[in-house]
Write a protein that holds these residues in place. Structure first.
Motif, PDB file in Angstrom:
ATOM      1  N   LYS A   9       0.864  -1.188   0.000  1.00 27.56           N
ATOM      2  CA  LYS A   9       0.000   0.000   0.000  1.00 27.56           C
ATOM      3  C   LYS A   9       0.892   1.227   0.000  1.00 27.56           C
ATOM      4  CE  LYS A   9      -4.062   1.937   2.180  1.00 27.56           C
ATOM      5  NZ  LYS A   9      -5.186   1.560   3.032  1.00 27.56           N
ATOM      6  N   ASN A  10       0.552   2.238  -0.839  1.00 26.29           N
ATOM      7  CA  ASN A  10       1.393   3.434  -0.884  1.00 26.29           C
ATOM      8  C   ASN A  10       0.816   4.578  -0.068  1.00 26.29           C
ATOM      9  OD1 ASN A  10      -0.442   4.920  -2.489  1.00 26.29           O
ATOM     10  ND2 ASN A  10       0.658   4.539  -4.379  1.00 26.29           N
ATOM     11  N   ASP A  11       1.529   5.687  -0.061  1.00 26.48           N
ATOM     12  CA  ASP A  11       1.187   6.861   0.730  1.00 26.48           C
ATOM     13  C   ASP A  11      -0.115   7.531   0.297  1.00 26.48           C
ATOM     14  OD1 ASP A  11       3.122   7.074  -1.429  1.00 26.48           O
ATOM     15  OD2 ASP A  11       3.261   9.206  -1.038  1.00 26.48           O
ATOM     16  N   LEU A  12      -0.653   7.183  -0.887  1.00 31.77           N
ATOM     17  CA  LEU A  12      -1.925   7.738  -1.354  1.00 31.77           C
ATOM     18  C   LEU A  12      -3.087   6.759  -1.176  1.00 31.77           C
ATOM     19  CD1 LEU A  12      -0.696   9.463  -4.637  1.00 31.77           C
ATOM     20  CD2 LEU A  12      -1.151  10.521  -2.415  1.00 31.77           C
ATOM     21  N   GLY A  13      -2.796   5.581  -0.619  1.00 30.62           N
ATOM     22  CA  GLY A  13      -3.839   4.580  -0.397  1.00 30.62           C
ATOM     23  C   GLY A  13      -4.027   3.597  -1.526  1.00 30.62           C
ATOM     24  N   SER A  14      -3.182   3.632  -2.538  1.00 31.96           N
ATOM     25  CA  SER A  14      -3.265   2.665  -3.630  1.00 31.96           C
ATOM     26  C   SER A  14      -2.643   1.349  -3.192  1.00 31.96           C
ATOM     27  CB  SER A  14      -2.533   3.188  -4.869  1.00 31.96           C
ATOM     28  OG  SER A  14      -3.126   4.379  -5.327  1.00 31.96           O
ATOM     29  N   ASN A  15      -3.197   0.239  -3.708  1.00 26.71           N
ATOM     30  CA  ASN A  15      -2.718  -1.091  -3.366  1.00 26.71           C
ATOM     31  C   ASN A  15      -2.179  -1.797  -4.599  1.00 26.71           C
ATOM     32  OD1 ASN A  15      -3.588  -1.265  -0.546  1.00 26.71           O
ATOM     33  ND2 ASN A  15      -5.642  -1.149  -1.415  1.00 26.71           N
ATOM     34  N   MET A  16      -1.184  -2.650  -4.385  1.00 28.09           N
ATOM     35  CA  MET A  16      -0.730  -3.505  -5.476  1.00 28.09           C
ATOM     36  C   MET A  16      -0.331  -4.855  -4.898  1.00 28.09           C
ATOM     37  SD  MET A  16       3.000  -2.231  -6.697  1.00 28.09           S
ATOM     38  CE  MET A  16       4.310  -1.949  -5.520  1.00 28.09           C
ATOM     39  N   THR A  17      -0.461  -5.853  -5.751  1.00 27.94           N
ATOM     40  CA  THR A  17      -0.031  -7.213  -5.428  1.00 27.94           C
ATOM     41  C   THR A  17       1.004  -7.617  -6.453  1.00 27.94           C
ATOM     42  OG1 THR A  17      -2.176  -7.772  -4.486  1.00 27.94           O
ATOM     43  CG2 THR A  17      -0.763  -9.612  -5.158  1.00 27.94           C
ATOM     44  N   ILE A  18       2.165  -8.043  -5.982  1.00 26.98           N
ATOM     45  CA  ILE A  18       3.233  -8.509  -6.859  1.00 26.98           C
ATOM     46  C   ILE A  18       3.363 -10.010  -6.683  1.00 26.98           C
ATOM     47  CG2 ILE A  18       5.712  -8.421  -7.334  1.00 26.98           C
ATOM     48  CD1 ILE A  18       5.667  -5.483  -6.500  1.00 26.98           C
ATOM     49  N   SER A  19       3.320 -10.734  -7.816  1.00 26.24           N
ATOM     50  CA  SER A  19       3.473 -12.185  -7.778  1.00 26.24           C
ATOM     51  C   SER A  19       4.934 -12.538  -7.529  1.00 26.24           C
ATOM     52  CB  SER A  19       3.006 -12.784  -9.103  1.00 26.24           C
ATOM     53  OG  SER A  19       3.901 -12.387 -10.142  1.00 26.24           O
ATOM     54  N   ALA A  20       5.205 -13.815  -7.439  1.00 22.71           N
ATOM     55  CA  ALA A  20       6.577 -14.284  -7.208  1.00 22.71           C
ATOM     56  C   ALA A  20       7.511 -13.807  -8.314  1.00 22.71           C
ATOM     57  CB  ALA A  20       6.595 -15.799  -7.130  1.00 22.71           C
ATOM     58  N   VAL A  21       8.701 -13.393  -7.923  1.00 22.08           N
ATOM     59  CA  VAL A  21       9.738 -12.993  -8.872  1.00 22.08           C
ATOM     60  C   VAL A  21      10.400 -14.271  -9.371  1.00 22.08           C
ATOM     61  CG1 VAL A  21      11.875 -11.690  -9.155  1.00 22.08           C
ATOM     62  CG2 VAL A  21      10.082 -10.811  -7.644  1.00 22.08           C
ATOM     63  N   ASP A  22      10.474 -14.449 -10.711  1.00 26.88           N
ATOM     64  CA  ASP A  22      11.054 -15.684 -11.235  1.00 26.88           C
ATOM     65  C   ASP A  22      12.582 -15.622 -11.284  1.00 26.88           C
ATOM     66  OD1 ASP A  22      11.872 -14.439 -13.642  1.00 26.88           O
ATOM     67  OD2 ASP A  22      10.189 -15.216 -14.790  1.00 26.88           O
ATOM     68  N   GLN A  23      13.210 -16.690 -11.761  1.00 27.04           N
ATOM     69  CA  GLN A  23      14.675 -16.800 -11.762  1.00 27.04           C
ATOM     70  C   GLN A  23      15.348 -15.765 -12.652  1.00 27.04           C
ATOM     71  OE1 GLN A  23      12.576 -19.071 -12.991  1.00 27.04           O
ATOM     72  NE2 GLN A  23      13.203 -19.609 -15.059  1.00 27.04           N
ATOM     73  N   ASN A  24      14.607 -15.163 -13.576  1.00 23.06           N
ATOM     74  CA  ASN A  24      15.142 -14.110 -14.438  1.00 23.06           C
ATOM     75  C   ASN A  24      14.893 -12.709 -13.873  1.00 23.06           C
ATOM     76  OD1 ASN A  24      16.006 -15.972 -16.432  1.00 23.06           O
ATOM     77  ND2 ASN A  24      13.897 -16.105 -17.173  1.00 23.06           N
ATOM     78  N   GLY A  25      14.178 -12.624 -12.748  1.00 23.82           N
ATOM     79  CA  GLY A  25      13.876 -11.338 -12.141  1.00 23.82           C
ATOM     80  C   GLY A  25      12.564 -10.729 -12.588  1.00 23.82           C
ATOM     81  N   SER A  26      11.810 -11.417 -13.442  1.00 23.35           N
ATOM     82  CA  SER A  26      10.554 -10.831 -13.917  1.00 23.35           C
ATOM     83  C   SER A  26       9.399 -11.179 -12.976  1.00 23.35           C
ATOM     84  CB  SER A  26      10.248 -11.253 -15.349  1.00 23.35           C
ATOM     85  OG  SER A  26      10.029 -12.629 -15.431  1.00 23.35           O
ATOM     86  N   PHE A  27       8.401 -10.305 -12.960  1.00 23.72           N
ATOM     87  CA  PHE A  27       7.216 -10.517 -12.131  1.00 23.72           C
ATOM     88  C   PHE A  27       6.025  -9.814 -12.773  1.00 23.72           C
ATOM     89  CE2 PHE A  27       9.404  -6.771 -10.451  1.00 23.72           C
ATOM     90  CZ  PHE A  27       8.399  -5.826 -10.358  1.00 23.72           C
ATOM     91  N   ASN A  28       4.845 -10.184 -12.305  1.00 24.30           N
ATOM     92  CA  ASN A  28       3.629  -9.486 -12.722  1.00 24.30           C
ATOM     93  C   ASN A  28       2.744  -9.314 -11.506  1.00 24.30           C
ATOM     94  OD1 ASN A  28       2.085 -11.894 -12.414  1.00 24.30           O
ATOM     95  ND2 ASN A  28       2.709 -12.548 -14.448  1.00 24.30           N
ATOM     96  N   GLY A  29       1.614  -8.654 -11.703  1.00 26.78           N
ATOM     97  CA  GLY A  29       0.715  -8.427 -10.593  1.00 26.78           C
ATOM     98  C   GLY A  29      -0.436  -7.534 -10.983  1.00 26.78           C
ATOM     99  N   LEU A  30      -1.093  -6.989  -9.960  1.00 26.25           N
ATOM    100  CA  LEU A  30      -2.227  -6.078 -10.155  1.00 26.25           C
ATOM    101  C   LEU A  30      -2.029  -4.818  -9.329  1.00 26.25           C
ATOM    102  CD1 LEU A  30      -5.383  -8.377 -10.024  1.00 26.25           C
ATOM    103  CD2 LEU A  30      -4.516  -7.108 -11.995  1.00 26.25           C
ATOM    104  N   TYR A  31      -2.422  -3.692  -9.902  1.00 28.02           N
ATOM    105  CA  TYR A  31      -2.333  -2.395  -9.229  1.00 28.02           C
ATOM    106  C   TYR A  31      -3.742  -1.833  -9.146  1.00 28.02           C
ATOM    107  CZ  TYR A  31      -0.029   1.953  -7.850  1.00 28.02           C
ATOM    108  OH  TYR A  31       0.423   3.040  -7.144  1.00 28.02           O
ATOM    109  N   ASN A  32      -4.152  -1.436  -7.953  1.00 27.57           N
ATOM    110  CA  ASN A  32      -5.473  -0.841  -7.743  1.00 27.57           C
ATOM    111  C   ASN A  32      -5.264   0.553  -7.177  1.00 27.57           C
ATOM    112  OD1 ASN A  32      -8.231  -0.601  -7.698  1.00 27.57           O
ATOM    113  ND2 ASN A  32      -8.504  -1.805  -5.848  1.00 27.57           N
ATOM    114  N   THR A  33      -5.313   1.555  -8.066  1.00 25.17           N
ATOM    115  CA  THR A  33      -5.050   2.922  -7.645  1.00 25.17           C
ATOM    116  C   THR A  33      -6.228   3.502  -6.864  1.00 25.17           C
ATOM    117  OG1 THR A  33      -4.296   5.096  -8.374  1.00 25.17           O
ATOM    118  CG2 THR A  33      -5.875   3.984  -9.803  1.00 25.17           C
TER     119      THR A  33
END
Length: 124
Positions: A9-33
């Motif tokens: 959660k950030n200082d403006l109240g937005s939330n995000m979920t980050i999935s597991a970081v893979d062996q190459n350093g890449s990740f995905n997720g969802l951002y809810n501003t």
């Protein structure tokens, strides 16, 4: 050690979920501003990013892009994951948002920049 995976959660109240970081350093997720310029229905938006994997002290740099599903804009975030003096994980970020401009004369007002600080959400 700072780990990007999880809910934030950030200082403006937005939330995000980050999935597991893979062996190459890449990740995905969802951002809810919690903020938007236009009065439109805000929806969760996908994010895609990379984490630098070779940081020896476990405070990696990272970057991700959010493709806003409810507007014609994209935001890129870059930052670093820190462990503060209390042992809490903190994401310090700088962002650059590009909104759609209808004509080249409006290009000057289509880019915004700012900062956000994210803290890990406690598991319930």
């Amino acid at each position: 050690q700072c780990n990007l995976t999880g809910d934030w959660k950030n200082d403006l109240g937005s939330n995000m979920t980050i999935s597991a970081v893979d062996q190459n350093g890449s990740f995905n997720g969802l951002y809810n501003t919690s903020v938007a310029v236009m009065p439109i229905k805000i929806q969760p938006s996908p994010l895609l990013g990379f984490q630098h994997l070779t940081n020896p002290i476990g405070q990696p740099t990272f970057g991700f892009t959010v493709n806003w599903t409810f507007s014609d804009s994209v935001t890129v975030f870059t930052g670093q994951c820190f462990v503060d003096e209390n042992g809490e994980e903190v994401l310090k970020t700088l962002w650059l948002l590009r909104a759609h401009a209808d004509k080249i004369e409006d290009d000057w007002k289509a880019t915004r920049v700012g900062t956000n600080v994210f803290h890990r959400l406690e598991e319930k």
